[in-house]
Write a protein that holds these residues in place. Structure first.
Motif, PDB file in Angstrom:
ATOM      1  N   GLU A  52      -5.124 -12.561  -6.387  1.00  0.00           N
ATOM      2  CA  GLU A  52      -5.380 -12.288  -7.803  1.00  0.00           C
ATOM      3  C   GLU A  52      -6.760 -11.666  -8.003  1.00  0.00           C
ATOM      4  OE1 GLU A  52      -5.299 -14.555 -12.144  1.00  0.00           O
ATOM      5  OE2 GLU A  52      -4.667 -15.602 -10.328  1.00  0.00           O
ATOM      6  N   ASP A  53      -7.782 -12.242  -7.358  1.00  0.00           N
ATOM      7  CA  ASP A  53      -9.139 -11.705  -7.490  1.00  0.00           C
ATOM      8  C   ASP A  53      -9.217 -10.292  -6.932  1.00  0.00           C
ATOM      9  OD1 ASP A  53      -9.926 -14.089  -8.609  1.00  0.00           O
ATOM     10  OD2 ASP A  53     -10.879 -14.869  -6.793  1.00  0.00           O
ATOM     11  N   TYR A  54      -8.577 -10.073  -5.793  1.00  0.00           N
ATOM     12  CA  TYR A  54      -8.624  -8.758  -5.149  1.00  0.00           C
ATOM     13  C   TYR A  54      -7.932  -7.713  -6.025  1.00  0.00           C
ATOM     14  CZ  TYR A  54      -8.506  -5.301  -1.398  1.00  0.00           C
ATOM     15  OH  TYR A  54      -8.679  -4.157  -0.644  1.00  0.00           O
ATOM     16  N   THR A  55      -6.776  -8.080  -6.567  1.00  0.00           N
ATOM     17  CA  THR A  55      -6.023  -7.148  -7.403  1.00  0.00           C
ATOM     18  C   THR A  55      -6.803  -6.762  -8.655  1.00  0.00           C
ATOM     19  OG1 THR A  55      -3.903  -8.055  -6.644  1.00  0.00           O
ATOM     20  CG2 THR A  55      -3.893  -6.821  -8.719  1.00  0.00           C
ATOM     21  N   ARG A  56      -7.326  -7.740  -9.350  1.00  0.00           N
ATOM     22  CA  ARG A  56      -8.041  -7.453 -10.601  1.00  0.00           C
ATOM     23  C   ARG A  56      -9.337  -6.684 -10.355  1.00  0.00           C
ATOM     24  NH1 ARG A  56      -5.414  -9.587 -14.635  1.00  0.00           N
ATOM     25  NH2 ARG A  56      -4.063 -11.395 -14.306  1.00  0.00           N
ATOM     26  N   ASN A  77       0.103   0.600  -4.970  1.00  0.00           N
ATOM     27  CA  ASN A  77       0.604   0.563  -3.597  1.00  0.00           C
ATOM     28  C   ASN A  77      -0.517   0.317  -2.594  1.00  0.00           C
ATOM     29  OD1 ASN A  77       3.291   1.000  -4.248  1.00  0.00           O
ATOM     30  ND2 ASN A  77       3.124   3.221  -4.097  1.00  0.00           N
ATOM     31  N   ARG A  78      -1.687   0.915  -2.849  1.00  0.00           N
ATOM     32  CA  ARG A  78      -2.820   0.719  -1.940  1.00  0.00           C
ATOM     33  C   ARG A  78      -3.259  -0.745  -1.956  1.00  0.00           C
ATOM     34  NH1 ARG A  78      -7.778   2.975  -0.285  1.00  0.00           N
ATOM     35  NH2 ARG A  78      -8.788   1.307   0.928  1.00  0.00           N
ATOM     36  N   ILE A  79      -3.310  -1.351  -3.129  1.00  0.00           N
ATOM     37  CA  ILE A  79      -3.682  -2.769  -3.230  1.00  0.00           C
ATOM     38  C   ILE A  79      -2.677  -3.631  -2.477  1.00  0.00           C
ATOM     39  CG2 ILE A  79      -3.909  -4.715  -4.824  1.00  0.00           C
ATOM     40  CD1 ILE A  79      -5.016  -2.715  -6.889  1.00  0.00           C
ATOM     41  N   ARG A  80      -1.407  -3.310  -2.639  1.00  0.00           N
ATOM     42  CA  ARG A  80      -0.358  -4.075  -1.953  1.00  0.00           C
ATOM     43  C   ARG A  80      -0.508  -3.976  -0.440  1.00  0.00           C
ATOM     44  NH1 ARG A  80       4.961  -4.091  -0.037  1.00  0.00           N
ATOM     45  NH2 ARG A  80       6.205  -5.832  -0.842  1.00  0.00           N
ATOM     46  N   GLN A  81      -0.755  -2.762   0.048  1.00  0.00           N
ATOM     47  CA  GLN A  81      -0.930  -2.564   1.486  1.00  0.00           C
ATOM     48  C   GLN A  81      -2.156  -3.318   1.998  1.00  0.00           C
ATOM     49  OE1 GLN A  81      -1.103   1.677   1.927  1.00  0.00           O
ATOM     50  NE2 GLN A  81       1.059   1.976   1.442  1.00  0.00           N
ATOM     51  N   THR A  97       4.363 -11.394   1.219  1.00  0.00           N
ATOM     52  CA  THR A  97       4.761 -10.350   0.278  1.00  0.00           C
ATOM     53  C   THR A  97       5.230 -10.922  -1.056  1.00  0.00           C
ATOM     54  OG1 THR A  97       6.971 -10.305   1.305  1.00  0.00           O
ATOM     55  CG2 THR A  97       5.353  -8.688   2.062  1.00  0.00           C
ATOM     56  N   ASP A  98       5.840 -12.108  -1.052  1.00  0.00           N
ATOM     57  CA  ASP A  98       6.296 -12.677  -2.317  1.00  0.00           C
ATOM     58  C   ASP A  98       5.108 -13.033  -3.217  1.00  0.00           C
ATOM     59  OD1 ASP A  98       5.821 -14.750  -0.340  1.00  0.00           O
ATOM     60  OD2 ASP A  98       6.538 -16.181  -1.830  1.00  0.00           O
ATOM     61  N   ILE A 150       0.579  -9.038  -8.287  1.00  0.00           N
ATOM     62  CA  ILE A 150       0.385  -7.662  -8.759  1.00  0.00           C
ATOM     63  C   ILE A 150       1.194  -7.406 -10.025  1.00  0.00           C
ATOM     64  CG2 ILE A 150       0.885  -5.245  -8.215  1.00  0.00           C
ATOM     65  CD1 ILE A 150       0.002  -5.753  -5.378  1.00  0.00           C
ATOM     66  N   GLU A 151       2.429  -7.873 -10.050  1.00  0.00           N
ATOM     67  CA  GLU A 151       3.278  -7.674 -11.227  1.00  0.00           C
ATOM     68  C   GLU A 151       2.655  -8.322 -12.452  1.00  0.00           C
ATOM     69  OE1 GLU A 151       6.256  -6.160 -13.436  1.00  0.00           O
ATOM     70  OE2 GLU A 151       5.959  -5.801 -11.289  1.00  0.00           O
ATOM     71  N   ASN A 152       2.169  -9.534 -12.312  1.00  0.00           N
ATOM     72  CA  ASN A 152       1.544 -10.232 -13.435  1.00  0.00           C
ATOM     73  C   ASN A 152       0.275  -9.525 -13.902  1.00  0.00           C
ATOM     74  OD1 ASN A 152       3.524 -12.198 -13.381  1.00  0.00           O
ATOM     75  ND2 ASN A 152       2.320 -13.645 -12.179  1.00  0.00           N
TER      76      ASN A 152
END
Length: 207
Positions: A111-115, A124-128, A137-138, A144-146
């Motif tokens: 969560e911290d990394y995504t935000r 996609n880059r964040i996901r990778q 992955t779940d 990411i979706e949230n």
């Protein structure tokens, strides 16, 4: 049990082999205090003290020192402890200890990394990035979706527009070849076709 070999790892530590198999890493002072010598027997009480007290305590201290410098995912912290030659059971116990106090928390990390990065990197880059850090992955997909659902604006579109502006993109004068190069550039950044198409349809000079 026989100390079959003591092999220096560096100028402070040595690998200790018991009955022909690697057992643990000890400092020179510890080897001296436990009176370990190649070819001699190691008593069960000494072996148990090293395996159940000395090494587990050191693993926890090592992990805490690493976490003081920056956050780690469970996977990356395991890798760091493996580099220190800690046995797998001790690594498992250390990880469970840290998780019990939430010193490591993959969901919080994701969560911290995504935000932090959603204003500068594609979805996609964040996901990778998070997958490379060993997060499931779940967890990644849910976090990411949230995060993107809660955003009023479209961060990916904003990033694309910013990149196009830096490239001096002008939809009225750009050639087909130049447009294809820009699209390929944005694809490599991890942006999807829908976001790229929308960004290219905007007049970035006035945004």
């Amino acid at each position: 049990m026989i100390v079959s070999n003591i092999i220096p790892l560096d100028n402070k530590r040595s690998k200790i082999f018991i009955d022909g198999e690697f057992a643990f890493i000890l400092y020179r002072g510890e080897i001296k205090n436990f009176k370990l010598c190649t070819g001699e027997e190691i008593s069960s009480p000494v072996f148990d003290e090293i395996c159940n007290i000395v090494i587990p305590k050191r693993a926890k201290i090592r992990a805490m020192n690493l976490l003081q410098k920056r956050d780690y995912t469970e996977y990356k912290l395991r890798e760091k402890l493996k580099e220190g030659f800690y046995p797998e059971p001790i690594i498992d116990d250390t990880i469970e200890y840290l998780k019990s106090y939430r010193y490591i928390d993959d969901e919080r990390f994701a969560e911290d990394y995504t935000r932090y990065h959603m204003e500068s990197r594609s979805r996609n880059r964040i996901r990778q990035d998070l997958m490379q850090k060993g997060i499931r992955t779940d967890i990644i997909d849910r976090i990411i979706e949230n995060a993107y659902r809660e955003e009023k604006n479209n961060p990916e579109l904003d990033i694309c527009v910013s990149l196009l502006r830096k490239k001096h993109y002008d939809p009225d004068t750009i050639t087909y070849e130049e447009k294809q190069k820009l699209m390929a550039f944005l694809y490599r950044k991890g942006f999807g076709n829908e976001v790229i198409t929308k960004a290219l349809s905007l007049d970035t000079s006035g945004i």
